[in-house]
Design an enzyme around this catalytic site. Structure first.
Site, PDB file in Angstrom:
ATOM      1  N   LYS A 219       0.835  -1.204   0.000  1.00  0.00           N
ATOM      2  CA  LYS A 219       0.000   0.000   0.000  1.00  0.00           C
ATOM      3  C   LYS A 219       0.869   1.254   0.000  1.00  0.00           C
ATOM      4  O   LYS A 219       0.662   2.178  -0.790  1.00  0.00           O
ATOM      5  CB  LYS A 219      -0.943  -0.010   1.207  1.00  0.00           C
ATOM      6  CG  LYS A 219      -1.767   1.249   1.392  1.00  0.00           C
ATOM      7  CD  LYS A 219      -2.685   1.510   0.212  1.00  0.00           C
ATOM      8  CE  LYS A 219      -3.160   2.941   0.137  1.00  0.00           C
ATOM      9  NZ  LYS A 219      -4.418   3.225   0.732  1.00  0.00           N
ATOM     10  N   CYS A 275      -3.384  11.034   1.583  1.00  0.00           N
ATOM     11  CA  CYS A 275      -2.531   9.838   1.611  1.00  0.00           C
ATOM     12  C   CYS A 275      -1.105  10.019   1.122  1.00  0.00           C
ATOM     13  O   CYS A 275      -0.173   9.538   1.772  1.00  0.00           O
ATOM     14  CB  CYS A 275      -3.192   8.731   0.807  1.00  0.00           C
ATOM     15  SG  CYS A 275      -4.610   8.039   1.653  1.00  0.00           S
TER      16      CYS A 275
HETATM   17  C1  UDX Z   1      -8.282   7.131   7.158  1.00  0.00           C
HETATM   18  C2  UDX Z   1      -6.785   7.312   7.135  1.00  0.00           C
HETATM   19  O1  UDX Z   1      -6.509   8.670   6.919  1.00  0.00           O
HETATM   20  C3  UDX Z   1      -6.115   6.508   6.077  1.00  0.00           C
HETATM   21  O2  UDX Z   1      -4.735   6.440   6.310  1.00  0.00           O
HETATM   22  C4  UDX Z   1      -6.578   5.138   6.118  1.00  0.00           C
HETATM   23  O3  UDX Z   1      -6.081   4.472   5.001  1.00  0.00           O
HETATM   24  C5  UDX Z   1      -8.063   5.000   6.250  1.00  0.00           C
HETATM   25  O4  UDX Z   1      -8.592   5.815   7.265  1.00  0.00           O
HETATM   26  P1  UDX Z   1     -10.146   8.454   5.934  1.00  0.00           P
HETATM   27  O5  UDX Z   1     -11.287   7.496   5.963  1.00  0.00           O
HETATM   28  O6  UDX Z   1     -10.000   9.333   4.742  1.00  0.00           O
HETATM   29  O7  UDX Z   1      -8.779   7.664   5.972  1.00  0.00           O
HETATM   30  O8  UDX Z   1     -10.072   9.267   7.290  1.00  0.00           O
HETATM   31  P2  UDX Z   1     -11.219  10.077   8.004  1.00  0.00           P
HETATM   32  O9  UDX Z   1     -12.201  10.580   6.997  1.00  0.00           O
HETATM   33  O10 UDX Z   1     -10.548  11.027   8.925  1.00  0.00           O
HETATM   34  O11 UDX Z   1     -11.985   8.951   8.842  1.00  0.00           O
HETATM   35  C6  UDX Z   1     -11.539   8.378  10.007  1.00  0.00           C
HETATM   36  C7  UDX Z   1     -12.731   8.297  10.964  1.00  0.00           C
HETATM   37  O12 UDX Z   1     -12.348   7.532  12.106  1.00  0.00           O
HETATM   38  C8  UDX Z   1     -13.217   9.649  11.495  1.00  0.00           C
HETATM   39  O13 UDX Z   1     -14.582   9.824  11.175  1.00  0.00           O
HETATM   40  C9  UDX Z   1     -12.995   9.564  13.014  1.00  0.00           C
HETATM   41  O14 UDX Z   1     -13.985  10.214  13.770  1.00  0.00           O
HETATM   42  C10 UDX Z   1     -13.016   8.064  13.238  1.00  0.00           C
HETATM   43  N1  UDX Z   1     -12.344   7.629  14.459  1.00  0.00           N
HETATM   44  C11 UDX Z   1     -11.104   8.065  14.763  1.00  0.00           C
HETATM   45  C12 UDX Z   1     -12.996   6.748  15.320  1.00  0.00           C
HETATM   46  O15 UDX Z   1     -14.148   6.367  15.067  1.00  0.00           O
HETATM   47  N2  UDX Z   1     -12.357   6.331  16.451  1.00  0.00           N
HETATM   48  C13 UDX Z   1     -11.111   6.768  16.794  1.00  0.00           C
HETATM   49  O16 UDX Z   1     -10.587   6.379  17.817  1.00  0.00           O
HETATM   50  C14 UDX Z   1     -10.465   7.664  15.920  1.00  0.00           C
HETATM   51  C1  UDX Z   2      -4.668   8.122  -3.754  1.00  0.00           C
HETATM   52  C2  UDX Z   2      -4.458   6.801  -4.515  1.00  0.00           C
HETATM   53  O1  UDX Z   2      -4.700   7.035  -5.922  1.00  0.00           O
HETATM   54  C3  UDX Z   2      -5.371   5.720  -3.980  1.00  0.00           C
HETATM   55  O2  UDX Z   2      -5.113   4.487  -4.624  1.00  0.00           O
HETATM   56  C4  UDX Z   2      -5.143   5.585  -2.480  1.00  0.00           C
HETATM   57  O3  UDX Z   2      -6.034   4.634  -1.929  1.00  0.00           O
HETATM   58  C5  UDX Z   2      -5.313   6.919  -1.767  1.00  0.00           C
HETATM   59  O4  UDX Z   2      -4.469   7.900  -2.359  1.00  0.00           O
HETATM   60  P1  UDX Z   2      -6.469  10.075  -3.820  1.00  0.00           P
HETATM   61  O5  UDX Z   2      -5.529  10.812  -2.937  1.00  0.00           O
HETATM   62  O6  UDX Z   2      -7.907   9.990  -3.418  1.00  0.00           O
HETATM   63  O7  UDX Z   2      -5.991   8.563  -4.019  1.00  0.00           O
HETATM   64  O8  UDX Z   2      -6.450  10.753  -5.274  1.00  0.00           O
HETATM   65  P2  UDX Z   2      -5.534  10.626  -6.569  1.00  0.00           P
HETATM   66  O9  UDX Z   2      -6.438  10.520  -7.735  1.00  0.00           O
HETATM   67  O10 UDX Z   2      -4.480   9.614  -6.453  1.00  0.00           O
HETATM   68  O11 UDX Z   2      -4.877  12.085  -6.664  1.00  0.00           O
HETATM   69  C6  UDX Z   2      -3.930  12.547  -5.713  1.00  0.00           C
HETATM   70  C7  UDX Z   2      -3.417  13.919  -6.108  1.00  0.00           C
HETATM   71  O12 UDX Z   2      -2.587  13.848  -7.260  1.00  0.00           O
HETATM   72  C8  UDX Z   2      -4.514  14.930  -6.453  1.00  0.00           C
HETATM   73  O13 UDX Z   2      -4.180  16.178  -5.886  1.00  0.00           O
HETATM   74  C9  UDX Z   2      -4.476  14.987  -7.953  1.00  0.00           C
HETATM   75  O14 UDX Z   2      -4.951  16.208  -8.463  1.00  0.00           O
HETATM   76  C10 UDX Z   2      -2.984  14.821  -8.208  1.00  0.00           C
HETATM   77  N1  UDX Z   2      -2.649  14.320  -9.554  1.00  0.00           N
HETATM   78  C11 UDX Z   2      -3.081  13.081  -9.944  1.00  0.00           C
HETATM   79  C12 UDX Z   2      -1.842  15.074 -10.404  1.00  0.00           C
HETATM   80  O15 UDX Z   2      -1.416  16.184 -10.055  1.00  0.00           O
HETATM   81  N2  UDX Z   2      -1.503  14.561 -11.626  1.00  0.00           N
HETATM   82  C13 UDX Z   2      -1.919  13.326 -12.047  1.00  0.00           C
HETATM   83  O16 UDX Z   2      -1.554  12.929 -13.163  1.00  0.00           O
HETATM   84  C14 UDX Z   2      -2.738  12.565 -11.170  1.00  0.00           C
END
Ligand code: UDX
Ligand code: UDX
Length: 458
Positions: A219, A275
């Site tokens: 990952k 990420c």
């Molecule tokens: C998160 C991480 O950022 C990413 O690295 C991972 O791959 C997947 O989880 P994301 O779902 O985008 O990604 O994060 P976020 O939208 O912040 O959701 C996490 C949720 O967990 C929040 O809603 C938060 O309230 C909750 N949480 C956090 C719990 O329910 N319990 C806790 O103890 C801490």
């Molecule tokens: C990324 C990974 O793609 C996904 O597999 C992982 O689970 C989480 O992180 P995400 O961050 O949601 O997903 O979006 P992504 O489409 O990867 O874009 C990331 C950033 O790169 C954005 O700001 C996008 O605008 C930028 N980007 C992407 C570029 O600047 N150029 C490109 O050619 C592609």
């Protein structure tokens, strides 16, 4: 699998919410509960206004919610009832102590592991969904196995590869699903239980099985490779601006080599999202902790290049606008880190807005989905700042427009009308290379883009 498999997900965020909605949608006989400590978030998941915007998500949730998909704040009750627990809590970059600024902050993760142990009265499969440093699953397994009640847990790593803005599509037709487990018989059995869930809609040859550390490292590596491609093309964009090469033409020529491929070669103001930066810094920290400083420096350069690209964008703006931004109205078109999401985490727009405010520009932010998040992100930043839903109103009276998110609506605006409403000379900075630069130049704009020679009128 029996007909009453109970799946729980702890963490109802961008990853947990959509992933569980698709599992529930595709597996009507699996009962899926999503919990979160944030009651407001759970309330939103139970309402008509979901807490995140994802194309197609409303329909999926509507089909499954109340049938076999439930959102609740009762984490303890959820744990007790569950056979399989996905952990999808956030793992931000640590801001304090050892590894500050690079390592992952695992406090929520460990707390969750301990709570699972405390509330469980039978053994369970715990699935690591959050992106974590390699060997975190092992730490979780040790916590879970530290019980004296004879409960047996299996920890699996099942990293999520969905991208925001296309989450539902990515979940419904993934390139691959990756499941890592211990190589023991019990580990294999747990792995099989999870494979059985995905196999309801994912062809088995796309379900990759591996040992648990390979899954975790895959990952981080996948995200590092994707980000590296963007930093690579962005580094070339700087060279293009000096040499009259056109970065889009270079990317096209390079990407048609089937060994390289065309995706993730779009030069931009920079990559954002929750990420890429976090995961690379995590990789850097792990490499360092094993004494592999060359490996650490190699990957760190991907993040540095991205930061440089963001600051280079503002530098181009300032230099072309006669080296002063003080008092000038600058309209930022887009604040989300990419199109089709309201998410602004690590958005390059945040760096650009902050730098422009430090230059004492008057910044107007517009975005179709991310204005609430933008307001929160910029709450502590001093300066003359307004938020405006309508892009035409944002541009009226502005000295410059900067496109920071590749929203489709920005491609089709009436730029003659926008030009007429702006202070002259009017500038446009296309941080996503999505506009028709020749047409804008013909209208009278000074046009600056990424990796192309500017088209100037003054
Ligand atoms: C998160 C991480 O950022 C990413 O690295 C991972 O791959 C997947 O989880 P994301 O779902 O985008 O990604 O994060 P976020 O939208 O912040 O959701 C996490 C949720 O967990 C929040 O809603 C938060 O309230 C909750 N949480 C956090 C719990 O329910 N319990 C806790 O103890 C801490
Ligand atoms: C990324 C990974 O793609 C996904 O597999 C992982 O689970 C989480 O992180 P995400 O961050 O949601 O997903 O979006 P992504 O489409 O990867 O874009 C990331 C950033 O790169 C954005 O700001 C996008 O605008 C930028 N980007 C992407 C570029 O600047 N150029 C490109 O050619 C592609």
């Amino acid at each position: 699998m029996n007909s009453t498999t109970n799946v729980l997900c702890i963490g109802a965020g961008y990853v947990g919410g959509p992933t569980m909605a698709v599992i529930a949608d595709r597996c009507p006989n699996v009962r899926v509960t999503v919990t979160d400590i944030n009651a407001e978030r759970i309330g939103a998941w139970n309402s008509d206004r979901l807490p995140i915007f994802e194309p197609g998500l409303d329909e999926v949730v509507r089909r499954a919610r109340g049938r076999n998909l439930f959102f609740s704040t009762d984490v303890a009750g959820g744990i007790r009832a569950a056979d399989i627990i996905f952990v999808s809590v956030n793992t931000p970059t640590k801001l304090f102590g050892q590894g500050a600024g690079r390592a992952a902050d695992l406090q929520y993760w460990e707390k969750t592991a301990r709570q699972i142990l405390e509330e469980s009265d039978h053994g369970k499969i715990v699935v690591e969904k959050s992106t974590l440093p390699v060997r975190t699953a092992e730490a979780m397994a040790r916590i879970l196995k530290s019980n004296s009640r004879g409960l047996r847990f299996q920890v699996l790593s099942n990293p999520e590869f969905l991208a925001e803005g296309s989450a539902v599509k990515d979940l419904e037709a993934p390139d691959r699903v990756l499941i890592g487990s211990e190589e023991t018989e019990e580990g294999q059995r747990a792995r099989r239980a999870l494979v059985d869930i995905y196999a309801r809609w994912v062809p088995e040859d796309r379900i990759i099985q591996s040992n648990i550390w390979s899954a975790e490292l895959s990952k981080l590596t996948a995200n590092a490779f994707l980000a590296q491609r963007i930093s690579s093309i962005n580094s070339i964009s700087a060279l293009c601006e000096k040499t009259e090469a056109d970065v889009d033409e270079v990317a096209r020529a390079v990407g048609t080599d089937s060994r390289i491929g065309p995706k993730f070669l779009k030069a931009s103001v920079g990559f954002g999202g929750s990420c890429f930066k976090k995961d690379i810094l995590n990789l850097v920290y792990i490499a360092e902790s094993y004494g592999l400083s060359e490996v650490a420096r190699y990957w760190e350069a991907v993040v540095r290049m991205n930061e440089w690209q963001e600051s280079r964008f503002v530098h181009t703006m300032v230099a072309s606008m006669f080296n002063t931004m003080a008092g000038k109205r600058i309209a930022l078109f887009g604040f989300a880190f990419k199109a089709n999401t309201g998410d602004t985490r690590e958005s390059p727009a945040l760096a650009v807005a902050t730098d422009l405010l430090a230059e004492r520009a008057h910044v107007v932010v517009t975005d179709p989905k991310a204005l609430d998040n933008a307001r929160e992100d910029l709450a502590g930043v001093d300066g003359n700042l307004v938020f405006e839903r309508d892009p035409y109103a944002a541009a009226a009276g502005a000295h410059a427009v900067a496109v920071l998110t590749e929203w489709d609506i920005y491609r089709t605006l009436d730029y003659r009308r926008i030009f007429n409403s702006m202070i002259k000379p009017a500038f446009i900075f296309d941080g996503r290379n999505i506009l028709d630069h020749q047409a804008l130049h013909t209208i009278g704009f000074n046009v600056y883009s990424i990796g192309k020679m500017p088209l100037t009128t003054v």
